[in-house]
Motif scaffolding. Structure first.
Motif, short mmCIF file in Angstrom:
data_model
loop_
_atom_site.label_atom_id
_atom_site.label_comp_id
_atom_site.label_asym_id
_atom_site.label_seq_id
_atom_site.Cartn_x
_atom_site.Cartn_y
_atom_site.Cartn_z
N ASP A 22 0.83 -1.21 0.00
CA ASP A 22 0.00 0.00 0.00
C ASP A 22 0.87 1.25 0.00
N GLU A 23 1.95 1.26 0.77
CA GLU A 23 2.86 2.41 0.79
C GLU A 23 3.54 2.59 -0.56
N ASP A 24 3.90 1.48 -1.19
CA ASP A 24 4.48 1.55 -2.54
C ASP A 24 3.48 2.19 -3.50
N ARG A 25 2.25 1.70 -3.46
CA ARG A 25 1.21 2.10 -4.41
C ARG A 25 0.78 3.55 -4.22
N THR A 26 0.68 3.99 -2.97
CA THR A 26 0.12 5.32 -2.69
C THR A 26 1.17 6.40 -2.45
N GLN A 27 2.40 6.00 -2.13
CA GLN A 27 3.40 7.00 -1.77
C GLN A 27 4.68 6.89 -2.60
N TRP A 28 5.41 5.81 -2.43
CA TRP A 28 6.76 5.73 -2.99
C TRP A 28 6.75 5.71 -4.51
N PHE A 29 6.02 4.80 -5.13
CA PHE A 29 6.03 4.69 -6.58
C PHE A 29 5.50 5.95 -7.27
N PRO A 30 4.38 6.53 -6.79
CA PRO A 30 3.92 7.78 -7.42
C PRO A 30 4.94 8.90 -7.31
N ALA A 31 5.65 8.98 -6.18
CA ALA A 31 6.66 10.03 -6.00
C ALA A 31 7.80 9.86 -7.00
N ILE A 32 8.20 8.61 -7.24
CA ILE A 32 9.27 8.35 -8.19
C ILE A 32 8.83 8.73 -9.60
N GLU A 40 8.91 12.29 -14.31
CA GLU A 40 8.19 13.06 -15.33
C GLU A 40 8.63 14.52 -15.33
N GLN A 41 8.89 15.08 -14.16
CA GLN A 41 9.31 16.47 -14.07
C GLN A 41 10.65 16.71 -14.74
N LEU A 42 11.47 15.66 -14.78
CA LEU A 42 12.82 15.81 -15.32
C LEU A 42 12.95 15.34 -16.76
N THR A 43 11.85 14.89 -17.34
CA THR A 43 11.89 14.31 -18.69
C THR A 43 12.46 15.29 -19.72
N LEU A 44 11.99 16.51 -19.71
CA LEU A 44 12.43 17.49 -20.71
C LEU A 44 13.87 17.93 -20.50
N PRO A 78 18.39 15.39 -17.00
CA PRO A 78 19.63 15.46 -16.24
C PRO A 78 20.20 14.07 -16.03
N ASP A 79 21.46 14.02 -15.66
CA ASP A 79 22.11 12.73 -15.45
C ASP A 79 21.79 12.22 -14.06
N VAL A 80 20.61 11.60 -13.92
CA VAL A 80 20.21 11.07 -12.61
C VAL A 80 20.84 9.71 -12.34
N ASN A 81 21.57 9.19 -13.32
CA ASN A 81 22.21 7.89 -13.11
C ASN A 81 23.55 8.02 -12.40
N LEU A 93 18.10 5.30 -6.93
CA LEU A 93 17.63 6.02 -8.11
C LEU A 93 16.56 7.03 -7.73
N SER A 94 15.65 6.65 -6.83
CA SER A 94 14.60 7.58 -6.41
C SER A 94 15.20 8.76 -5.66
N GLU A 95 16.24 8.50 -4.86
CA GLU A 95 16.90 9.59 -4.13
C GLU A 95 17.59 10.54 -5.11
N ALA A 96 18.19 9.97 -6.17
CA ALA A 96 18.83 10.81 -7.18
C ALA A 96 17.81 11.64 -7.94
N LEU A 97 16.66 11.05 -8.23
CA LEU A 97 15.59 11.77 -8.91
C LEU A 97 15.06 12.92 -8.06
N GLN A 98 14.85 12.64 -6.78
CA GLN A 98 14.34 13.67 -5.87
C GLN A 98 15.33 14.82 -5.76
N LEU A 99 16.61 14.50 -5.68
CA LEU A 99 17.65 15.54 -5.58
C LEU A 99 17.71 16.38 -6.85
N ALA A 100 17.69 15.71 -8.00
CA ALA A 100 17.73 16.43 -9.28
C ALA A 100 16.48 17.27 -9.46
#
Length: 237
Positions: free
Chosen positions: A133-143, A148-152, A155-158, A224-231
């Motif tokens: 439930d936490e994956d479905r409602t919180q973690w996965f949507p946040a990732i 999506e915000q960084l698509t355009l 950035p090098d999130v890898n 990867l999610s931490e890198a995305l959040q930071l970027a």
């Protein structure tokens, strides 16, 4: 089983490693694959062959874990795969264990500790459903949102590190090991061996699945999610 490759027949792979059946199902592939090779099956199902092979090899080979290759995949690919994995846990594997438990209990008589063992499984089930439930409602949507915000901007999130020597202890894995031990070491009843084996095998299958997919969760998706959040935070400034 050794590594699997794009030119190998998928039917041969499944025949050698039938535990892969639920894994390929998560990609929308059902049994009746014919004699087509992996690349052909992936093309027909519009799947990324490299990602498909990486997941299969990660699942069947405990020493196979190509961090660099997994880091090259889109975060949404990993999230989508793990979402389908969670669905399988919730709607198939957990109910399957419960059915086996019910059958075993109904065919067991006299004083025993089976009801205690089933209660322990109930606690484990609640823990797993809570994480799903936490994956479905919180973690996965946040990732996905951060991705999506960084698509355009692309950035090098890898550019993040992974400590492959890290030994992460997962509470669900520990509880599944304890549950298996309750049957193998502490079972206090003479019961139908076939029914008992059915429960243990179903638990073993879930334990293996969670262990293999935790490697992707903890060692790839989390950093990867931490890198995305930071970027993402940097682009908003």
């Amino acid at each position: 089983m050794g590594l699997v490759y794009a030119d190998m027949k998928l039917c041969d792979i499944i025949l050698q490693e039938p535990t892969l059946i639920p894994v390929i199902n998560r990609f929308g592939i059902s049994l009746g694959v014919g004699d087509k090779n992996v690349q052909t099956v992936c093309k027909e199902n519009k799947l990324d062959t490299n990602f498909f092979l990486t997941i299969l090899n990660t699942f069947i080979n405990k020493d196979f874990f190509p961090e660099k290759k997994l880091k090259s995949f889109c975060a949404s690919q990993i999230v989508d795969y793990l979402s389908k994995t969670n669905d399988y846990y919730e709607h198939f594997q957990l109910p399957n264990i419960e059915r086996h438990f019910h059958s075993l209990l109904s065919h067991s008589t006299g004083k025993n500790n089976l009801e205690y063992i089933r209660q322990f499984f109930g606690e484990l089930k609640n823990d797993l459903l809570k994480r799903i439930d936490e994956d479905r409602t919180q973690w996965f949507p946040a990732i996905k949102k951060a991705s999506e915000q960084l698509t355009l901007l692309q950035p090098d999130v890898n550019d993040f590190s992974i400590d492959i020597s890290e030994q992460r202890t997962d509470p669900l894995e520990e509880k599944l090991n304890d549950l298996k031990s309750l049957f193998i070491i502490h079972l206090s009843v003479e019961c139908d061996e076939n029914l008992c084996y059915g429960v243990i095998f179903a638990i073993y299958t879930l334990a293996k699945d969670i262990k293999q997919n935790n490697r992707i969760r903890h060692r790839i998706l989390k950093p990867l999610s931490e890198a995305l959040q930071l970027a993402s935070a940097k682009t908003i400034r």
